[in-house]
Enzyme design. Structure first.
Site, short mmCIF file in Angstrom:
data_model
loop_
_atom_site.label_atom_id
_atom_site.label_comp_id
_atom_site.label_asym_id
_atom_site.label_seq_id
_atom_site.Cartn_x
_atom_site.Cartn_y
_atom_site.Cartn_z
N ASN A 1 0.87 -1.18 0.00
CA ASN A 1 0.00 0.00 0.00
C ASN A 1 0.90 1.23 0.00
O ASN A 1 1.53 1.54 1.02
CB ASN A 1 -0.88 -0.03 1.26
CG ASN A 1 -1.70 1.24 1.43
OD1 ASN A 1 -1.80 2.05 0.52
ND2 ASN A 1 -2.28 1.42 2.62
N LYS B 1 0.02 4.26 -0.23
CA LYS B 1 -0.65 5.42 0.38
C LYS B 1 -0.46 6.66 -0.53
O LYS B 1 -0.46 6.53 -1.74
CB LYS B 1 -0.13 5.66 1.79
CG LYS B 1 -0.17 4.38 2.64
CD LYS B 1 0.09 4.64 4.08
CE LYS B 1 0.16 3.32 4.83
NZ LYS B 1 0.17 3.47 6.26
N HIS C 1 -9.31 0.84 5.35
CA HIS C 1 -8.01 1.04 6.02
C HIS C 1 -8.25 1.97 7.20
O HIS C 1 -9.07 2.89 7.13
CB HIS C 1 -7.02 1.65 5.02
CG HIS C 1 -5.61 1.65 5.54
ND1 HIS C 1 -5.18 2.57 6.46
CD2 HIS C 1 -4.56 0.83 5.30
CE1 HIS C 1 -3.91 2.33 6.75
NE2 HIS C 1 -3.51 1.27 6.05
N GLU D 1 -6.67 4.41 8.21
CA GLU D 1 -6.49 5.83 7.89
C GLU D 1 -7.74 6.40 7.23
O GLU D 1 -8.05 7.58 7.40
CB GLU D 1 -5.23 6.01 7.02
CG GLU D 1 -3.97 5.80 7.85
CD GLU D 1 -2.74 5.34 7.08
OE1 GLU D 1 -2.74 5.41 5.84
OE2 GLU D 1 -1.79 4.90 7.74
N GLU E 1 -4.90 -5.36 10.76
CA GLU E 1 -3.92 -4.30 10.93
C GLU E 1 -4.16 -3.57 12.25
O GLU E 1 -4.99 -2.64 12.30
CB GLU E 1 -4.03 -3.28 9.79
CG GLU E 1 -3.77 -3.87 8.41
CD GLU E 1 -3.18 -2.83 7.48
OE1 GLU E 1 -2.10 -3.08 6.96
OE2 GLU E 1 -3.79 -1.76 7.31
N GLY F 1 2.97 1.86 10.83
CA GLY F 1 3.96 2.94 10.69
C GLY F 1 4.70 3.29 11.97
O GLY F 1 5.36 4.32 12.04
N SER G 1 3.90 -2.53 10.26
CA SER G 1 5.35 -2.55 10.45
C SER G 1 6.01 -3.86 10.03
O SER G 1 6.97 -4.31 10.66
CB SER G 1 5.70 -2.20 11.91
OG SER G 1 5.29 -0.87 12.20
C1 PEP Z 1 -0.52 0.01 6.29
O1 PEP Z 1 -0.72 1.21 6.37
O2 PEP Z 1 -1.36 -0.72 5.73
C2 PEP Z 1 0.70 -0.51 6.87
C3 PEP Z 1 0.71 -1.77 7.21
O3 PEP Z 1 1.74 0.37 7.05
P1 PEP Z 1 3.22 0.02 7.58
O4 PEP Z 1 3.65 -1.27 6.94
O5 PEP Z 1 4.05 1.17 7.18
O6 PEP Z 1 3.10 -0.15 9.07
#
Ligand code: PEP
Length: 249
Positions: free
Chosen positions: A9, A11, A93, A95, A163, A169, A209
């Site tokens: 992703n 973003k 998601h 976000e 998630e 992040g 992460s």
């Molecule tokens: C995400 O936003 O879907 C995600 C998993 O981000 P990150 O891998 O940067 O934690």
């Protein structure tokens, strides 16, 4: 057998020059056993799809509108994603749930629209740190699953991404026991609602992460069929070892 899925992703990151990362991925993973998916920002979807054409890499969107067309300035329909070359869309998601106030009901309606248009959907669920500390994780996941997943799903058109919001992040990652507990729980909920034929064929991704250094350990957890990766999907040099770890999991 569920085919493993390594999904990236991007973003709101990347313009034209970032397509070189896709060229590198396509060259490095011609013989991958896993499915590879990159969800770039919408303006890059068409060029990304052309870039990976003929390779095992699929392209997806990061969101779509609940309606198929109409007066929705700035929004993107599922049909537009498909037309631009996407075969997947990420929905719900955290976000989007946080920044755009998307409820599970909205996510469910979007999923219905996206599936009707012919897209596969990756529906994200996950608890906040406060919810985990209050020992509410499984209740939150259960509520998000029943609220966000429509009835029209199959093992082909649905992927669930677990998630934890606090892991996105941040560099923080749940223990493998915590990941396993949630993934086993999601599998059991899907089996109960849709029957084991469908429930057992939906792929469950872990996201939060994931990095080259922790991917193999995460992929060894029960009911983890791959990962949804944010930051570490932006560079082929980071995403490649994650795909390689999935191929050998
Ligand atoms: C995400 O936003 O879907 C995600 C998993 O981000 P990150 O891998 O940067 O934690």
């Amino acid at each position: 057998m569920r085919q493993k899925l390594a999904a990236g992703n991007w973003k709101m990151n990347g313009t034209g020059p970032a397509l070189v990362e896709l060229q590198e991925l396509a060259a490095a993973h011609r013989a991958t056993r896993s499915e590879i998916l990159i969800c770039p920002p919408t303006p890059l979807i068409h060029r990304a799809a052309e870039t990976v054409s003929g390779s095992p890499i699929a392209i997806g969107g990061q969101d779509c509108h609940v309606e198929t067309s109409g007066a929705h300035t700035g929004d993107i329909s599922a049909g537009m994603l498909l037309d631009a070359g996407a075969s997947y869309v990420i929905l719900g998601h955290s976000e989007r749930r946080e920044d755009h106030g998307e409820s599970s009901e909205t996510v469910r309606a979007k999923a219905r629209t996206a599936i009707a248009a012919g897209l596969k959907v990756i529906i994200c669920v996950g608890e906040s740190l406060a919810q985990r500390e209050a020992m509410n994780t499984l209740d939150i996941i259960a509520g998000q699953l029943s609220g966000s997943v429509p009835d029209v799903v199959t093992g082909e058109n649905l992927v669930i991404a677990y998630e934890p919001i606090w892991a996105i992040g941040t560099g923080l990652v749940p223990s493998t026991e915590q990941i396993g507990e949630v993934h086993d729980f999601i599998r059991a909920r899907l089996d109960r609602r849709f029957g084991e034929g469908v429930g057992g064929s939906v792929r469950l991704l872990y996201g939060g992460s994931v990095k080259p250094g922790n991917a193999a350990e995460i992929f060894a957890v029960s009911n983890v069929d791959g990962a949804l990766v944010g930051g570490a999907s932006l560079k082929a040099t980071d995403f490649s070892p994650i795909i390689a770890a999935l191929d050998t999991a």
